[in-house]
Design a protein around this motif. Structure first.
Motif, PDB file in Angstrom:
ATOM      1  N   ASP A   1      -9.002   5.571 -12.003  1.00  0.00           N
ATOM      2  CA  ASP A   1      -8.606   4.411 -11.201  1.00  0.00           C
ATOM      3  C   ASP A   1      -7.091   4.359 -11.044  1.00  0.00           C
ATOM      4  O   ASP A   1      -6.573   4.030  -9.963  1.00  0.00           O
ATOM      5  N   GLY A   2      -6.358   4.710 -12.093  1.00  0.00           N
ATOM      6  CA  GLY A   2      -4.896   4.751 -11.990  1.00  0.00           C
ATOM      7  C   GLY A   2      -4.418   5.810 -11.016  1.00  0.00           C
ATOM      8  O   GLY A   2      -3.455   5.591 -10.261  1.00  0.00           O
ATOM      9  N   LEU A   3      -5.083   6.978 -11.003  1.00  0.00           N
ATOM     10  CA  LEU A   3      -4.723   8.019 -10.027  1.00  0.00           C
ATOM     11  C   LEU A   3      -4.955   7.538  -8.601  1.00  0.00           C
ATOM     12  O   LEU A   3      -4.145   7.788  -7.698  1.00  0.00           O
ATOM     13  N   VAL A   4      -6.065   6.829  -8.395  1.00  0.00           N
ATOM     14  CA  VAL A   4      -6.384   6.313  -7.057  1.00  0.00           C
ATOM     15  C   VAL A   4      -5.312   5.338  -6.595  1.00  0.00           C
ATOM     16  O   VAL A   4      -4.834   5.402  -5.449  1.00  0.00           O
ATOM     17  N   ARG A   5      -4.924   4.434  -7.447  1.00  0.00           N
ATOM     18  CA  ARG A   5      -3.920   3.440  -7.062  1.00  0.00           C
ATOM     19  C   ARG A   5      -2.548   4.069  -6.834  1.00  0.00           C
ATOM     20  O   ARG A   5      -1.733   3.534  -6.078  1.00  0.00           O
ATOM     21  N   SER A   6      -2.294   5.200  -7.468  1.00  0.00           N
ATOM     22  CA  SER A   6      -0.974   5.838  -7.335  1.00  0.00           C
ATOM     23  C   SER A   6      -0.872   6.728  -6.102  1.00  0.00           C
ATOM     24  O   SER A   6       0.199   6.808  -5.484  1.00  0.00           O
ATOM     25  N   TYR A   7      -1.984   7.389  -5.719  1.00  0.00           N
ATOM     26  CA  TYR A   7      -1.885   8.444  -4.709  1.00  0.00           C
ATOM     27  C   TYR A   7      -2.716   8.204  -3.445  1.00  0.00           C
ATOM     28  O   TYR A   7      -2.560   8.945  -2.480  1.00  0.00           O
ATOM     29  N   LEU A   8      -3.593   7.212  -3.426  1.00  0.00           N
ATOM     30  CA  LEU A   8      -4.458   7.014  -2.260  1.00  0.00           C
ATOM     31  C   LEU A   8      -4.043   5.814  -1.426  1.00  0.00           C
ATOM     32  O   LEU A   8      -4.886   5.103  -0.880  1.00  0.00           O
ATOM     33  N   ALA A   9      -2.766   5.589  -1.313  1.00  0.00           N
ATOM     34  CA  ALA A   9      -2.282   4.535  -0.416  1.00  0.00           C
ATOM     35  C   ALA A   9      -2.560   4.937   1.030  1.00  0.00           C
ATOM     36  O   ALA A   9      -2.556   6.122   1.371  1.00  0.00           O
ATOM     37  N   PRO A  10      -2.842   3.986   1.932  1.00  0.00           N
ATOM     38  CA  PRO A  10      -3.102   4.327   3.344  1.00  0.00           C
ATOM     39  C   PRO A  10      -1.924   5.050   3.978  1.00  0.00           C
ATOM     40  O   PRO A  10      -0.759   4.797   3.644  1.00  0.00           O
ATOM     41  N   ALA A  11      -2.231   5.933   4.893  1.00  0.00           N
ATOM     42  CA  ALA A  11      -1.181   6.744   5.521  1.00  0.00           C
ATOM     43  C   ALA A  11      -0.231   5.896   6.347  1.00  0.00           C
ATOM     44  O   ALA A  11       0.963   6.223   6.454  1.00  0.00           O
ATOM     45  N   ASP A  12      -0.731   4.791   6.953  1.00  0.00           N
ATOM     46  CA  ASP A  12       0.164   3.985   7.790  1.00  0.00           C
ATOM     47  C   ASP A  12       1.160   3.182   6.972  1.00  0.00           C
ATOM     48  O   ASP A  12       2.022   2.503   7.538  1.00  0.00           O
ATOM     49  N   HIS A  13       1.070   3.240   5.645  1.00  0.00           N
ATOM     50  CA  HIS A  13       2.092   2.627   4.796  1.00  0.00           C
ATOM     51  C   HIS A  13       3.272   3.569   4.569  1.00  0.00           C
ATOM     52  O   HIS A  13       4.284   3.147   4.015  1.00  0.00           O
ATOM     53  N   LYS A  14       3.127   4.807   4.988  1.00  0.00           N
ATOM     54  CA  LYS A  14       4.174   5.798   4.788  1.00  0.00           C
ATOM     55  C   LYS A  14       5.108   5.823   5.995  1.00  0.00           C
ATOM     56  O   LYS A  14       4.674   5.693   7.141  1.00  0.00           O
ATOM     57  N   THR A  15       6.382   6.015   5.710  1.00  0.00           N
ATOM     58  CA  THR A  15       7.377   6.059   6.778  1.00  0.00           C
ATOM     59  C   THR A  15       7.227   7.337   7.591  1.00  0.00           C
ATOM     60  O   THR A  15       6.954   8.408   7.048  1.00  0.00           O
ATOM     61  N   LEU A  16       7.374   7.207   8.909  1.00  0.00           N
ATOM     62  CA  LEU A  16       7.277   8.303   9.886  1.00  0.00           C
ATOM     63  C   LEU A  16       5.860   8.880   9.980  1.00  0.00           C
ATOM     64  O   LEU A  16       5.679  10.032  10.397  1.00  0.00           O
ATOM     65  N   HIS A  17       4.869   8.082   9.622  1.00  0.00           N
ATOM     66  CA  HIS A  17       3.498   8.578   9.779  1.00  0.00           C
ATOM     67  C   HIS A  17       3.144   8.768  11.249  1.00  0.00           C
ATOM     68  O   HIS A  17       2.259   9.559  11.582  1.00  0.00           O
ATOM     69  N   GLU A  18       3.838   8.085  12.162  1.00  0.00           N
ATOM     70  CA  GLU A  18       3.554   8.236  13.592  1.00  0.00           C
ATOM     71  C   GLU A  18       3.843   9.645  14.102  1.00  0.00           C
ATOM     72  O   GLU A  18       3.311  10.054  15.133  1.00  0.00           O
ATOM     73  N   VAL A  19       4.683  10.402  13.377  1.00  0.00           N
ATOM     74  CA  VAL A  19       5.046  11.747  13.817  1.00  0.00           C
ATOM     75  C   VAL A  19       3.851  12.691  13.728  1.00  0.00           C
ATOM     76  O   VAL A  19       3.646  13.540  14.601  1.00  0.00           O
ATOM     77  N   VAL A  20       3.031  12.545  12.696  1.00  0.00           N
ATOM     78  CA  VAL A  20       1.934  13.497  12.470  1.00  0.00           C
ATOM     79  C   VAL A  20       0.559  12.876  12.688  1.00  0.00           C
ATOM     80  O   VAL A  20      -0.424  13.604  12.821  1.00  0.00           O
ATOM     81  N   TYR A  21       0.459  11.556  12.716  1.00  0.00           N
ATOM     82  CA  TYR A  21      -0.842  10.902  12.867  1.00  0.00           C
ATOM     83  C   TYR A  21      -1.030  10.431  14.310  1.00  0.00           C
ATOM     84  O   TYR A  21      -0.149   9.806  14.892  1.00  0.00           O
ATOM     85  N   PHE A  22      -2.209  10.739  14.856  1.00  0.00           N
ATOM     86  CA  PHE A  22      -2.593  10.210  16.163  1.00  0.00           C
ATOM     87  C   PHE A  22      -3.565   9.065  15.934  1.00  0.00           C
ATOM     88  O   PHE A  22      -4.632   9.249  15.350  1.00  0.00           O
TER      89      PHE A  22
ATOM     90  N   TYR B   1     -15.324  -0.531  -3.761  1.00  0.00           N
ATOM     91  CA  TYR B   1     -14.648   0.215  -4.829  1.00  0.00           C
ATOM     92  C   TYR B   1     -14.931  -0.413  -6.190  1.00  0.00           C
ATOM     93  O   TYR B   1     -15.195   0.309  -7.171  1.00  0.00           O
ATOM     94  N   GLU B   2     -14.898  -1.736  -6.264  1.00  0.00           N
ATOM     95  CA  GLU B   2     -15.200  -2.406  -7.533  1.00  0.00           C
ATOM     96  C   GLU B   2     -16.631  -2.121  -7.963  1.00  0.00           C
ATOM     97  O   GLU B   2     -16.917  -1.885  -9.144  1.00  0.00           O
ATOM     98  N   SER B   3     -17.539  -2.123  -7.006  1.00  0.00           N
ATOM     99  CA  SER B   3     -18.931  -1.810  -7.324  1.00  0.00           C
ATOM    100  C   SER B   3     -19.075  -0.375  -7.819  1.00  0.00           C
ATOM    101  O   SER B   3     -19.828  -0.103  -8.762  1.00  0.00           O
ATOM    102  N   ALA B   4     -18.332   0.545  -7.190  1.00  0.00           N
ATOM    103  CA  ALA B   4     -18.392   1.947  -7.608  1.00  0.00           C
ATOM    104  C   ALA B   4     -17.867   2.119  -9.029  1.00  0.00           C
ATOM    105  O   ALA B   4     -18.442   2.881  -9.827  1.00  0.00           O
ATOM    106  N   LEU B   5     -16.777   1.417  -9.386  1.00  0.00           N
ATOM    107  CA  LEU B   5     -16.237   1.530 -10.741  1.00  0.00           C
ATOM    108  C   LEU B   5     -17.213   0.969 -11.777  1.00  0.00           C
ATOM    109  O   LEU B   5     -17.364   1.521 -12.877  1.00  0.00           O
TER     110      LEU B   5
END
Length: 712
Positions: free
Chosen positions: A563-584, A453-457
């Motif tokens: 870059d600010g949008l990425v840091r705000s909205y692209l957090a990994p899904a497993d950091h979200k509560t109840l992700h086990e309900v919809v993620y296999f 990501y740093e290289s891409a920026l």
């Protein structure tokens, strides 16, 4: 204890059970947790898959539309030329050329059946009812090819009503001589009958088409056909092209040059070939991933490891999109089978009703989820007690968390597409060329913490003006099409950047004009040594303290904003509560079903047939051999006791001893082996040789060599 035979020593003195102990795996789904809503899980799973199936059918139809339209146009053109007896068809009649469509489908052979099925259905509906699909395995000779061809064509035309009405048609296909002359006579009879039909009489399917509809012969796997068969059929067909409007379609997996490799020039010159190219399987996969995973239309999602397993199987094994879809379907079934809270993996309109109907046991299942435990630990003590004890309060929180998860996906997808637009054109593609690669990186970890990501920026901060403006315009379209109110300010900010770039262009135009005028004035000045030295010193000083231009400052600002949008909205899904309900995210189960392990499966089947046959009589203790087992299982277990070379005579005696053990000691101690037992042994050994466990040995004529070693 003494023995008089090697076979008895082999059979009686068994090795330690520890050496023979192997893990016997059985194919099963993941561990199922009991739940009271199994019916609701099944209904939800079925409804979800039906929606996905409809979307997949629409995707397939859209992707094949251009190819099918081109093929239909090609066949209609060939048909009209034959019907009107045009100059071009007359030329083909003289040169005996057969209209041929070379259809390049790619190496994903397992997907070809679906493509040919679509082609056949479209052509039968719109062009001609006379279509035959031929496969190499059914056409080992020209006679077999003609039988298959005539059988399919006559089945295309003759239906139950016509068989009952006409006695002269009630002739079995076996009695019809399979030749091109018979096919021409049949075709002439069919076309005459179709043209003489009255509107009041019941018509067959061919009456929906034009008269003299072409006969389309599709070779599904052209590379697999024997050269001799193809040559004979093409030569024979070319001799009857003036009587029969024949059109060939070659399904090609490799390259169109295979036609000239298989056929000599004298035969290939009889074909008037037109090339057709289907969509790349990689592009097809990208479309499927985009429509199924990168959308909020379907609540079910795949975790990073599971998605990576499916993509790796696609890229390194078969390039089959259909197998990818089957793997995706398996993930859905496994998720709804093993996760009792999968009843909440539904559309947002149904979430409130299902959350309110959760039982106490299901509430406890929610409390056991790792992501929910992390959420509880971050709350104040009063809320922690309420979440762990009060079911009603828990349901309110669960409903809010599921809504937050849905909002997370709504925000995640547009920002992911925006980042992909920015990085997909960079040199060496640090974040991947396809959006699925970037999606996997974002699911795996916080993407902004990676070196890629740093290289891409850094590379993005060196984009030229036209590329950067193009990226901003695409990002504006992405955010506008997402229809998420939260991105209204983002759209305004991006449009503001575009306006600033336009102002910079105007300012640069004026600056260039002023520079050109000033340069003319400078040329008029005296260029002595003093002025040259002064200019050189000024140039060195400007390089040391280089100031950023307005464009460079604006470019840095744009990249930092994304870059600010990425840091705000692209957090990994497993950091979200109840992700086990919809993620296999159980790749081990997926690998067990999709990654074949034939050696382990064969050993398990031969060493423990009860694992697959489920016959109680086949159960045997560790190290023992049951005489109820199939012959090949007995032979296989006995061969495990031997070394590299196996004496066939001793092997037969041991086999006879095991088989006749149930008949009593007298039968077991008999010196002569029964002919039936001898035949059973020969057959079992032949099957074992076919499976690749043994082979004949040149060292000793009465021995076979063992090709495997160890338990499995």
């Amino acid at each position: 204890m003494s023995t008089c035979s090697v076979s008895k020593g082999c059979f009686v003195f068994k090795p330690s059970p520890k050496k023979r102990r192997v893990s016997q795996k059985t194919v099963h789904f993941g561990e199922r947790k009991d739940s009271g809503d199994t019916d609701l899980q099944f209904v939800t799973c079925q409804a979800l898959w039906n929606q996905i199936k409809q979307e997949l059918e629409q995707i397939q139809e859209d992707l094949n539309k251009q190819l099918l339209d081109n093929l239909e146009s090609f066949l209609r053109r060939s048909h009209s030329e034959f019907q009107a007896k045009t100059t071009e068809w007359t030329y083909r009649m003289k040169s005996r050329e057969i209209p041929t469509a070379a259809l390049v489908l790619g190496v994903n052979v397992t997907d070809h059946d679906l493509t040919f099925r679509s082609i056949s259905e479209v052509l039968q509906q719109n062009v001609t009812p006379y279509i035959a699909l031929l496969e190499a395995k059914d056409c080992t000779g020209i006679k077999n090819l003609m039988q298959k061809l005539m059988g399919q064509l006559m089945n295309c035309y003759i239906d139950v009503d016509s068989l009952e009405d006409e006695d002269n048609v009630q002739v079995s296909h076996n009695r019809i001589r399979c030749s091109m002359t018979s096919l021409v006579n049949w075709y002439e009879g069919v076309t005459k009958k179709t043209s003489s039909e009255t509107p009041s009489k019941k018509r067959t399917s061919s009456s929906r088409h034009w008269l003299s509809s072409p006969i389309v012969v599709i070779f599904k796997d052209m590379e697999s056909f024997t050269t001799k068969v193809l040559q004979d059929f093409i030569v024979i067909s070319s001799q009857h092209i003036h009587q029969l409007p024949l059109v060939l379609i070659f399904g090609i997996a490799t390259s169109p040059m295979i036609i000239h490799s298989l056929l000599p020039h004298s035969v290939s010159s009889l074909l008037c070939i037109e090339l057709f190219q289907s969509l790349s399987c990689k592009e097809h996969l990208s479309t499927v991933v985009d429509k199924l995973l990168l959308t909020t239309q379907f609540p079910f999602k795949l975790g990073e490891k599971v998605l990576q397993v499916l993509i790796n199987i696609f890229l390194y094994h078969d390039f089959s999109v259909q197998n990818f879809i089957k793997g995706f379907q398996l993930c859905i079934v496994e998720h709804f089978y093993s996760q009792p809270l999968s009843i909440l993996c539904c559309q947002m309109a149904d979430v409130k009703t299902r959350v309110n109907s959760l039982s106490h046991e299901q509430c406890e299942n929610v409390r056991r989820l790792p992501s929910f435990r992390r959420y509880v630990e971050g709350q104040v003590s009063e809320n922690q007690i309420a979440l762990l004890t009060a079911d009603n309060y828990l349901k309110e929180v669960v409903q809010k968390l599921l809504e937050d998860l849905h909002v997370y996906h709504e925000n995640y997808i547009p920002v992911l597409r925006c980042l992909h637009v920015l990085t997909s054109s960079l040199p060496k593609y640090p974040l991947g060329k396809q959006i699925r690669e970037l999606h996997c990186m974002c699911l795996e970890d916080q993407v902004w913490e990676t070196e890629e990501y740093e290289s891409a920026l850094q590379l993005a901060r060196m984009l030229n003006k036209s590329d950067l403006v193009n990226v901003l315009q695409q990002c504006v379209e992405i955010f506008v099409s997402s229809a998420v109110k939260e991105f209204d300010q983002t759209v305004e900010k991006l449009k503001e950047f575009l306006t600033q770039f336009q102002k910079l262009e105007v300012a640069e135009a004026f600056q260039e004009r002023d520079v050109s005028v000033s340069s003319q004035k400078e040329l008029q000045k005296k260029t002595d040594l003093y002025h040259l030295q002064k200019s050189l010193l000024e140039l060195k000083e400007s390089r040391r303290s280089k100031k950023l231009t307005k464009f460079e400052m604006l470019r840095f600002e744009v990249v930092d904003y994304i870059d600010g949008l990425v840091r705000s909205y692209l957090a990994p899904a497993d950091h979200k509560t109840l992700h086990e309900v919809v993620y296999f995210n159980t790749p081990s189960v997926l690998r067990e079903h999709l990654n074949a392990a034939p050696r382990i499966a064969l050993h398990t089947a031969l060493n423990n047939p009860h694992c697959y046959l489920k016959n109680e009589a086949l159960k045997s203790g560790e190290g023992s051999i049951s005489n109820k087992a199939p012959d090949i299982c007995i032979v296989y277990k006995l061969h495990l006791e031997c070394g590299r070379l196996i004496n066939l005579v001793d092997w037969l005696e041991a086999f006879s001893t095991v088989v006749t053990a149930a008949e009593g000691p007298d039968a077991a101690s008999s010196d002569q082996v029964d002919d039936i037992i001898h035949a059973r042994f020969i057959r079992a050994v032949s099957e074992l040789e076919l499976l690749g466990f043994i082979k004949p040995s040149k060292q000793k004529t009465d021995h076979v060599a063992r090709l495997t070693w160890g338990g499995c």
